[in-house]
Design a protein around this motif. Structure first.
Motif, mmCIF file in Angstrom:
data_model
loop_
_atom_site.group_PDB
_atom_site.id
_atom_site.type_symbol
_atom_site.label_atom_id
_atom_site.label_comp_id
_atom_site.label_asym_id
_atom_site.label_seq_id
_atom_site.Cartn_x
_atom_site.Cartn_y
_atom_site.Cartn_z
ATOM 1 N N CYS A 22 0.847 -1.239 -0.163
ATOM 2 C CA CYS A 22 -0.062 -0.045 -0.122
ATOM 3 C C CYS A 22 0.914 1.292 0.098
ATOM 4 N N LYS A 24 -0.216 4.103 0.747
ATOM 5 C CA LYS A 24 -0.777 5.038 1.596
ATOM 6 C C LYS A 24 -0.244 4.702 3.326
ATOM 7 N N CYS A 25 -0.259 3.293 3.475
ATOM 8 C CA CYS A 25 0.141 2.838 4.769
ATOM 9 C C CYS A 25 1.301 1.852 4.788
ATOM 10 N N CYS A 36 -6.365 -2.130 -0.158
ATOM 11 C CA CYS A 36 -5.460 -2.385 1.028
ATOM 12 C C CYS A 36 -6.323 -3.101 2.265
ATOM 13 N N CYS A 39 -6.090 -0.122 5.402
ATOM 14 C CA CYS A 39 -6.687 1.231 5.371
ATOM 15 C C CYS A 39 -7.588 1.311 4.001
#
Ligand SMILES: [Zn+2]
Length: 51
Positions: A22, A24-25, A36, A39
């Motif tokens: 991911c 993002k995270c 994901c 998240c």
């Protein structure tokens, strides 16, 4: 313990690198994942082993 068997090494590398990360995270997801699991972001990148 070093892995000397090329076939075993290939299998290990496939398991280690055949994942989606991911953006993002940073969570690791299965290669078939669309979102994901942590998240729910769709911003996944595929991490693959390159020869
Ligand atoms: Zn995420």
């Amino acid at each position: 313990m070093p892995i000397t068997d090329p076939e075993k090494l290939r299998i290990v590398l496939e398991h280690v690198f055949n994942v989606k990360i991911c953006r993002k995270c940073g969570a690791r997801n299965p290669p078939s994942a669309e979102k994901c699991r942590r998240c729910r972001s769709k911003n996944l990148r595929l991490k693959r082993y390159k020869k």
